[in-house]
Each structure stands twice: as C-alpha cells, then as structure tokens.
Design an enzyme around this catalytic site. Structure first.
Site, PDB file in Angstrom:
ATOM      1  N   GLU A  52      -2.923  10.617   3.020  1.00  0.00           N
ATOM      2  CA  GLU A  52      -4.158  10.884   3.773  1.00  0.00           C
ATOM      3  C   GLU A  52      -4.116  12.327   4.237  1.00  0.00           C
ATOM      4  O   GLU A  52      -3.096  12.784   4.758  1.00  0.00           O
ATOM      5  CB  GLU A  52      -4.251   9.999   5.030  1.00  0.00           C
ATOM      6  CG  GLU A  52      -4.858   8.650   4.770  1.00  0.00           C
ATOM      7  CD  GLU A  52      -5.029   7.845   6.055  1.00  0.00           C
ATOM      8  OE1 GLU A  52      -5.296   8.434   7.129  1.00  0.00           O
ATOM      9  OE2 GLU A  52      -4.878   6.630   5.979  1.00  0.00           O
ATOM     10  N   ASP A 112       0.239   5.318   0.602  1.00  0.00           N
ATOM     11  CA  ASP A 112      -0.843   6.184   1.109  1.00  0.00           C
ATOM     12  C   ASP A 112      -0.569   7.666   1.135  1.00  0.00           C
ATOM     13  O   ASP A 112       0.479   8.082   1.636  1.00  0.00           O
ATOM     14  CB  ASP A 112      -1.087   5.897   2.605  1.00  0.00           C
ATOM     15  CG  ASP A 112      -1.661   4.545   2.874  1.00  0.00           C
ATOM     16  OD1 ASP A 112      -2.335   4.012   2.004  1.00  0.00           O
ATOM     17  OD2 ASP A 112      -1.422   4.036   3.985  1.00  0.00           O
ATOM     18  N   GLU A 147       0.847  -1.206   0.000  1.00  0.00           N
ATOM     19  CA  GLU A 147       0.000   0.000   0.000  1.00  0.00           C
ATOM     20  C   GLU A 147       0.875   1.247   0.000  1.00  0.00           C
ATOM     21  O   GLU A 147       1.925   1.273   0.648  1.00  0.00           O
ATOM     22  CB  GLU A 147      -0.877  -0.051   1.267  1.00  0.00           C
ATOM     23  CG  GLU A 147      -1.934   1.005   1.348  1.00  0.00           C
ATOM     24  CD  GLU A 147      -2.830   0.825   2.583  1.00  0.00           C
ATOM     25  OE1 GLU A 147      -3.241  -0.312   2.918  1.00  0.00           O
ATOM     26  OE2 GLU A 147      -3.100   1.854   3.222  1.00  0.00           O
TER      27      GLU A 147
END
Ligand SMILES: *[C@@H]1O[C@H](CO)[C@@H](O)[C@H](O)[C@H]1NC(C)=O
Length: 287
Positions: free
Chosen positions: A103, A101, A99
């Site tokens: 955010e 990311d 993953e």
C-alpha cells in the site's frame, strides 16, 4: 560505490527480463469500481486509476493464482498526494483469507511516500512493515513484485528484496498455500489515517489524482474461476520463482533496505505486543 552501481545495473537488467512478456489489461483484469475513473488504454497496455471527491476506483484480476511471481509497474499520484492511498495486493476470500499487501500512502509534495506491507494468513494480519523508498515513486514507473512459493513470500521493488515472509509452519505459523488469490488494486481517499496519522488532509484542488499501471506479468499457476486444476500459464515461461530464495547478494540488498529505509517493523514494536513479539519475529532479524 562501485558495488552499489553494479547492484543497480543488475537490478535494472533483471527488471527488464521480468517484464518481457507483459500481460494485457483487457485480457487479465476487470474494472471493479469507480466507473470512468478507471481506464484501460493503448489496447490494454496501460491502466489508470483516478480519485476525485466523489469516488476512487479499482480493478481485480480475472484469474486466481496459487503461487507465482507477479510483477507490476506502477507510477503513483504525483505532487501533493497527501491523504491518498494506492493499494496493490493479492488476496483470497472469506474470514480466514490470506493476503499479501503493498500500500502506498501519499504525502505532501517533497515528502516521501510510505510503502506499507502486510501479510495475512488464515485471516490474521498485524504484520506491518513500512518503508520509505530510495526514489520518488511518482516520478517514473517502478516494478513491484511478489514472489510466492511454498517456502516463502518475497516482496521486491525494482527486483530488490525489501521483505521476506518465511514458511514457518514447523513452529505453528500458518502459511498461505491452499487458498488461491486474486490481484486487487485501488486508489482511494484515506485522509482520516494515511498521512501523518490523519493530520494532513487531502487537498481536493489537486483532484483528480491518478496512478498508472503497466507491464503486468504473472509467472504463475493459474486457476480459472470455478476450476480446481492449476497449470502454469505459459510452459515456456521462467519458473525460477518456484524455489527462489535470497542468495548472499539478495540478503545484502535486503539488509541495506531494512537498515536505511524501513520506518516501521511490527517485529520491533514491543509496546504493541506486551505479551511478547509474534513467534515469527524471533526466527530472524530479516522477517
Ligand atoms: C510523510 O512525510 C513525513 C515527513 O518527512 C514522514 O515522517 C512520513 O513518514 C511521510 N509519510 C506519511 C504517509 O505520512
């Protein structure tokens, strides 16, 4: 000063090139949750996610990608966005998933958003780096990019590198290279932790909250669902991402961002890792 102005001019110029062949949200994405809260608009040119007391919303890519350069322009929730989180990430499936990311943690009006980043390899994350930005990400669209090739992952904001995760398989650290990933995005309420550690709650009198997306562009290898072959999406597209690395100016920009805007780095959090910092942290100051 002059150097700085040049830096920004060239960043804007490169940003414009990167979005020259934008995708279409109808063609490239599925709305995954939130019913009418997620909307594709203007013939597929724009997508908005919204969040109210009852639910957030989200979307994911139809295709899976194995390496590439992926750009998205995002404009975040404006005003008092405390408690809201907009996630934009690449992920594979399963317990040993990989993953990458981004955010965005909202904040009270006038206080900076926090851009949280992480990299999971073989199901293991704990590699957070957080930044404040040099602009208000709710005022206008900015371009958030991931360059993912066999040697490194580069996170870019308006074409300025903010983080690099190098392939250090040579010292036993897994690197994402076998599991194709989809793009996911969602807007949800996380006022139990997101803003100042959960002390600032979402003010629902400002709801619905909206984040907007446009100019998605993927220069990648694509696997159609169920297929094992991987092809470039467009033979004419730019493939410089395939061996992209930071040159001297990229390293300067990265240093500028990390010195001025980084607010958390797992690689310096010695209290968190009493057994010693993760091995990738020793290799470079700029991981
Ligand atoms: C919110 O603003 C405060 C004060 O400026 C800052 O310390 C914090 O990092 C910001 N972000 C979040 C997500 O709390």
């Amino acid at each position: 000063m002059k150097g700085m102005a040049l830096l920004f001019v060239s960043a804007v110029f490169l940003g414009a090139l990167a979005v020259a062949s934008a995708g279409n949200f109808y063609r490239d994405f599925h709305i995954t949750w939130g019913d009418q809260r997620a909307k594709i608009l203007n013939g597929g040119q724009d997508l908005t996610l919204s969040l109210d007391r009852a639910s957030g919303s989200g979307f994911k890519s139809k295709n899976e990608y194995l390496f590439g350069r992926i750009d998205m322009q995002i404009k975040l929730v404006a005003g008092n966005s405390a408690g809201t989180v907009a996630a934009y990430y690449l992920s594979s499936q399963g317990p040993t998933h990989d993953e990458i990311d981004f955010e965005f943690l909202g904040n009270l009006s006038g206080n900076p958003y926090t851009l949280h980043t992480n990299v999971f390899t073989q199901g293991k994350g704990n590699r957070e780096q957080q930044f404040h930005l040099w602009f208000d990400p709710a005022k206008a669209y900015h371009t958030y990019s991931i360059v993912w090739n066999t040697q490194r992952i580069i996170f870019l904001v308006d074409n300025i590198p903010i983080r690099v995760f190098n392939n250090l398989e040579s010292i036993g650290i897994p690197f994402p290279k076998n599991q194709p990933m989809r793009i996911y995005s969602s807007l949800w309420n996380a006022d139990d932790w997101a803003t100042m550690g959960g002390r600032v709650k979402t003010d629902w009198s400002n709801a619905p909250f909206t984040a907007s997306f446009r100019n998605f562009n993927a220069n990648t290898c694509v696997r159609a669902p169920g297929s094992s072959s991987c092809t470039r999406t467009d033979p004419n597209q730019d493939s410089t991402w395939q061996d992209q690395a930071l040159d001297a100016s990229g390293r300067n920009r990265l240093r500028w961002v990390q010195q001025k805007y980084m607010v958390y780095n797992y690689c310096t959090d010695v209290n968190r890792f009493p057994q010693g910092l993760p091995p990738e942290c020793k290799r470079s100051r700029f991981l």
